[in-house]
Design an enzyme around this catalytic site. Sequence first.
Site, PDB file in Angstrom:
ATOM      1  N   ASP A  46       0.863  -1.174   0.000  1.00  0.00           N
ATOM      2  CA  ASP A  46       0.000   0.000   0.000  1.00  0.00           C
ATOM      3  C   ASP A  46       0.906   1.232   0.000  1.00  0.00           C
ATOM      4  OD1 ASP A  46      -2.825   1.215   0.663  1.00  0.00           O
ATOM      5  OD2 ASP A  46      -1.406   2.185   2.024  1.00  0.00           O
ATOM      6  N   GLU A 174       7.223  18.540 -21.095  1.00  0.00           N
ATOM      7  CA  GLU A 174       6.050  17.864 -21.638  1.00  0.00           C
ATOM      8  C   GLU A 174       5.030  18.873 -22.111  1.00  0.00           C
ATOM      9  OE1 GLU A 174       1.967  15.955 -21.377  1.00  0.00           O
ATOM     10  OE2 GLU A 174       2.798  17.753 -20.433  1.00  0.00           O
ATOM     11  N   ASP A 305      -4.989   8.357  -3.790  1.00  0.00           N
ATOM     12  CA  ASP A 305      -4.621   7.172  -3.012  1.00  0.00           C
ATOM     13  C   ASP A 305      -4.810   5.905  -3.841  1.00  0.00           C
ATOM     14  OD1 ASP A 305      -3.820   5.654  -0.835  1.00  0.00           O
ATOM     15  OD2 ASP A 305      -5.804   5.637   0.085  1.00  0.00           O
TER      16      ASP A 305
END
Length: 442
Positions: A46, A174, A305
């Site tokens: 995680d 970019e 997340d």
Amino acid sequence: MTLSHRSRTTRVAAVAALAVAGLLATTAGATAAAPVRTTAAAAAPDIPLANVKAHLSQLSSIAAANGGNRAHGRPGYKASIDYVKAKLDAAGFTTSLQTFTASGATGYNLIADWPGGNPDKVLMAGAHLDSVTSGAGINDNGSGSAAVLETALAVSRAQLKPDKHLRFGWWGAEELGLLGSKNYVSKLTATDRAKFAGYLNFDMIGSPNPGYFVYDDDPTIEKTFKDYYAGLGIPTEIETEGDGRSDHAPFKNVGIPVGGLFSGADYTKTAAQAQKWGGTSGQAFDRCYHSSCDSLTNINDTALDRNSDAVAYALWTLSAGGTTPPTGTDYESTTAVAIPDAGAAVTSPITVAGRTGNAPAALKVSVNATHTWRGDVVIDLLAPDGTAYRLKNSSSNDSADNIVETYTVDASSEAANGVWKLRVQDVAAQDSGTLNSWKLTF
């Protein structure tokens, strides 16, 4: 994420909705690829959201101390590169700075290699680190840069020993047209390119009104990300808004397998998307796209997340071995066929003989074509009885050039022997192209 090619987008705006819908459709009988996915040697960790956000805070502070942005040629960009490099050096990576010149200023790419792994099987993850001049660029693209950085640091904490060699990249300029990644890819030799098992791109993964979009380029990489989200019970959609507009495009254009994630930019979230993902319909996925308000408050923590964890899941999974390559007999045509600009469809034949029974359920169709705007190109496989299998639809957002792809078709209802044809058509003006070769693998 770099701006889209507005002149071409305007030209095909009237068919954009149909083109996007077409990406999700296939002609009767065609199927998506079903690659073999290997299992990671160890469970992916995680990725702590707090750690990713700490990197974003540092990038925000860097921008604030350097004129409010982290754009190419500005001190905030070099300070951002220095921050990321110091973290990786301390974690045991071998880092290098690649320089290039654009708009009269020095640009920087940061490349970081994790020791070990098969050097002939390179898996790379990357994100652009520059912002536009109008703001700090925290979602675009601090979010992708921070997630890739924290995943690299997680590799170090785990002392991961992957089968493939892991490489990470942070791209400069970019926003000026993918200049950093183009420069990197241009320096790869044919031998270098052949060693790439894949390139994963992460550009804008914390949008405040997020969607969950997965690149549909390499089927193995695509399935890996979809498996992750399926495990969370989160539906995904094929990414079309940024197709050809971020740093995966230069890799894809030279035949390197690519994939990645995206949470949306200035396209509007539909009611159907809001129903399945939450958020607000009728608003942009990121109302602060390329604006001064792309700050620390312009992040959806839940999306950041989930997507950061998906980065790690993909790295751990895809680095643990390889996929089963196509096997069997190849039938190939190397006769070049010109693709008329906005003209009639052209065909290229391959005669298959000496086989018994029907074609396989996983018939591989490999296509190599040069084209100045691949979004205009439609490709079908024609079976000996004339049945058409759609391989590629046109798309107004597919602004890359060239087509180097392998498609999988369920052709089990077709007799194997006979004349198979590849049908290619350019459906809009202002372009040119050539079908260089194509191949059937039984």
